[in-house]
Design a protein around this motif. Structure first.
Motif: not given
Length: 361
Positions: A20-45
């Motif tokens: 796991p990603l442990l250590g450091g400030a839990a909610f520190a600032q970041v310069d660029k966010v990696k965001a993930a989206f988990v979908l039950i289907g596909t965008p063409d629904d």
């Protein structure tokens, strides 16, 4: 943007860090966010998943590629396999993961405890945690608008609701639809069929045909695609309503209007909070007033007086002068559930396990 399907993610997951990603400030600032989206289907629904992906694209446009990059994982079932997906996304260094279906909840919370530095947002969820927020839209407000249209336009006084699963969110929509329809037409009855899936065009189409054979002439659905509308178009009934996005292209004659989910502003706010280091546990549940629930264009075949009544309901909800669940409300067994002068408030919705008067479920 990275787009992965479930199987691809599982194949590459073994290369991700095993801890796991442990250590450091839990909610520190970041310069660029990696965001993930988990979908039950596909965008063409053309419905639920399309709406969330549209929101993701809106967020990318607003924040820019120098501030955020996204991964989309499609066709992730609501079960143990989703746990593996969430864990691997966390291991791959994503700062925030959006879980866009109710059935992901147990697995979100399990993985979130293992990765306290990763933020998780669970759509339509009902429980938060130190690094888990929930977000939703008041779909039931839109159901009150389309229920009004259904009650005024039905010729058989028999309308229908195709549900996915009998969970509180879906019952909420059924009840709002039925209560609004019966306010303008007390003779209306609402037939409910569950298809045990969020997206199964064959089942949705079969359900629509069976309902029409039983005299239904207006159909709405709490599933992700336009199959029921397409059957309505084929059979020439009064019509139906899109869910999650404008579905008029699939049934131009029978599509009366849609309840459109606008997720983009929420995604902008959440990712910006990660950038700023201000993200925190919370719950978001806007509706029509905030512009997260939008009623799409009305089909020109809807009489002007019906459009006017629908707009009256929509505007009153936005102004706070009309509540879809204001009493008196009886259930379909005749028992009073909400007294005159009372309402089912936001906290009580999730305990509703009954159907409103006029519902046959």
């Amino acid at each position: 943007m990275t787009v992965l399907n479930r199987r691809t993610l599982i194949k590459i997951g073994g290369a991700a860090a095993a801890l796991p990603l442990l250590g450091g400030a839990a909610f520190a600032q970041v310069d660029k966010v990696k965001a993930a989206f988990v979908l039950i289907g596909t965008p063409d629904d053309n419905g639920w998943n399309f709406g969330h992906d549209t929101g993701r694209k809106f967020m990318l446009d607003k924040l820019g590629a120098d501030k955020v990059e996204t991964t989309v994982v499609t066709n992730v079932a609501e079960g143990p396999d989703s746990e593996r997906v969430f864990r691997e996304l966390a291991q791959q260094g994503h700062h925030i993961i959006f879980a866009t279906s109710f059935g992901y909840g147990d697995y979100v919370h399990k993985v979130a405890k293992q990765f306290p530095d990763v933020k998780f947002e669970w759509a339509t969820g009902n429980a938060t945690g130190p690094n888990v927020s929930i977000y939703n839209a008041k779909f039931h407000e839109g159901r009150a608008v389309v229920g009004t249209i259904a009650g005024l336009m039905t010729k058989t006084n028999t309308i229908a609701y195709i549900g996915s699963f009998p969970i509180p969110e879906v019952r909420m929509g059924i009840n709002a639809y039925a209560i609004a329809a019966r306010k303008v037409n007390p003779a209306v009855k609402v037939k409910v069929v569950y298809v045990d899936s969020w997206f199964d065009p064959a089942k949705e189409a079969d359900a629509a045909r069976a309902l029409i054979d039983q005299g239904v002439d207006v159909i709405t659905q709490h599933t992700d695609g336009p199959a029921a509308l397409q059957v309505a178009e084929e059979r020439g009934i009064v019509g139906g309503f899109g869910q999650g996005a404008d579905m008029s292209a699939f049934a131009p004659k029978s599509h009366l209007t849609s309840i459109i989910d606008v997720w983009g502003p929420h995604y902008v706010e959440a990712v910006q909070a990660v950038l700023d280091g201000t993200w925190k546990e919370g719950a978001s549940w806007p509706g029509i007033a905030a512009g997260e629930v939008v009623i799409g264009p009305y089909n020109e075949k809807i009489p002007a007086e019906v459009v006017a009544k629908a707009e009256e309901v929509k505007n009153a909800i936005a102004a706070g002068t009309l509540h879809p669940f204001a009493g008196p409300i009886n259930d379909n067994a005749g028992a009073e559930r909400v007294a005159a002068g009372d309402v089912i408030d936001d906290g009580e919705f999730w305990a509703v396990d009954w159907y409103a008067e006029g519902v046959e479920a």
